[in-house]
Design an enzyme around this catalytic site. Structure first.
Site, PDB file in Angstrom:
ATOM      1  N   VAL A   1       0.767  -1.083   0.133  1.00 16.79           N
ATOM      2  CA  VAL A   1       0.016   0.000   0.011  1.00 16.79           C
ATOM      3  C   VAL A   1       0.747   1.164   0.187  1.00 16.79           C
ATOM      4  O   VAL A   1       0.517   2.350  -0.731  1.00 16.79           O
ATOM      5  CB  VAL A   1      -1.038  -0.051   1.033  1.00 16.79           C
ATOM      6  CG1 VAL A   1      -1.788   1.201   1.109  1.00 16.79           C
ATOM      7  CG2 VAL A   1      -2.058  -1.100   1.118  1.00 16.79           C
ATOM      8  N   CYS A   2       1.937   1.324   0.403  1.00 14.96           N
ATOM      9  CA  CYS A   2       2.896   2.315   1.074  1.00 14.96           C
ATOM     10  C   CYS A   2       3.171   3.060  -0.384  1.00 14.96           C
ATOM     11  O   CYS A   2       3.173   4.539  -0.585  1.00 14.96           O
ATOM     12  CB  CYS A   2       4.111   1.885   1.760  1.00 14.96           C
ATOM     13  SG  CYS A   2       3.575   1.425   3.292  1.00 14.96           S
ATOM     14  N   PRO A   3       3.768   2.133  -1.442  1.00 18.85           N
ATOM     15  CA  PRO A   3       4.070   2.785  -2.658  1.00 18.85           C
ATOM     16  C   PRO A   3       3.047   3.744  -3.332  1.00 18.85           C
ATOM     17  O   PRO A   3       2.996   4.776  -4.080  1.00 18.85           O
ATOM     18  CB  PRO A   3       4.815   1.763  -3.409  1.00 18.85           C
ATOM     19  CG  PRO A   3       4.399   0.730  -2.981  1.00 18.85           C
ATOM     20  CD  PRO A   3       4.012   0.837  -1.460  1.00 18.85           C
TER      21      PRO A   3
ATOM     22  N   LEU B   1       2.504   7.018  -1.342  1.00 18.03           N
ATOM     23  CA  LEU B   1       3.361   7.746  -1.576  1.00 18.03           C
ATOM     24  C   LEU B   1       3.518   8.395  -3.150  1.00 18.03           C
ATOM     25  O   LEU B   1       4.026   9.564  -3.253  1.00 18.03           O
ATOM     26  CB  LEU B   1       4.871   7.107  -1.619  1.00 18.03           C
ATOM     27  CG  LEU B   1       5.244   6.782   0.189  1.00 18.03           C
ATOM     28  CD1 LEU B   1       6.164   5.675   0.182  1.00 18.03           C
ATOM     29  CD2 LEU B   1       5.382   7.754   1.013  1.00 18.03           C
TER      30      LEU B   1
END
Length: 188
Positions: free
Chosen positions: A47-49, A52
């Site tokens: 999920v992070c990328p 970001l």
């Protein structure tokens, strides 16, 4: 949690930012500017990328609003650079990534999951006086929306520039605000 309205605690972290050497960031570097601390669990995840990258698509707008952006995870600045150099999504990002391997920032903001050594998915907006004005924390599986972050920052900047005014729900730049008073009680 009592963190809204509190002053950011002292810290020192090493940053990676595309096109620059590694550099240190402290709370003193924030003086006089708005700042976003965008905590995420870890580099090289799922999920992070997407979050970001979404934030990166709003980076120019945030810069025009005089907002510095700091992505923060408990990874090192070396890991941030390696992720930037190997990921198509992360490789496009222009804002700073702070290494928080000692957990100083994650603890200061109250988002460290001690048992995992990872930060929660959390966003904090700090005003030019170093005061935390906005916070958002979501569960690990739910990504954030940078459009909403930009809207909230514009509202916080408006309220700061217009004492006595507040921004109602779903307020957008240029929309009507409110001036709280006894005359409004029970009429909204």
């Amino acid at each position: 949690m009592g963190i809204i309205g509190s002053t950011i605690k002292p810290f020192k972290a090493t940053a990676f930012q595309a096109g620059k050497d590694f550099f240190d960031v402290t709370e003193q570097d924030l003086a006089g500017k708005w700042a976003v601390f965008f905590f995420y669990p870890a580099d090289f995840t799922f999920v992070c990328p997407t979050e970001l990258e979404d934030l990166g698509e709003h980076y120019n707008t945030l810069q025009k609003l005089d907002v510095d952006v700091y992505a923060v995870s408990t990874d090192t600045h070396f890991s941030h650079k390696a992720w930037h150099d190997t990921s198509e999504k992360i490789g496009k990002l222009k804002y700073a990534f702070l290494g928080d391997q000692l957990h100083t920032l994650s603890k200061n903001f109250g988002v460290l999951r001690e048992e995992a050594g990872l930060a929660d998915r959390a966003t904090f907006v700090v005003d030019p006086d170093g005061v935390i004005q906005i916070m958002e924390i979501t569960c690990e599986g739910v990504g954030r929306n940078a459009n909403e972050l930009v809207r909230k920052i514009k509202a916080a900047q408006y309220v700061r520039a217009h004492p006595g005014q507040v921004c109602p729900a779903a307020w957008e730049e240029g929309a009507e605000t409110l001036a709280p008073s006894l005359d409004l009680v029970g009429k909204i």
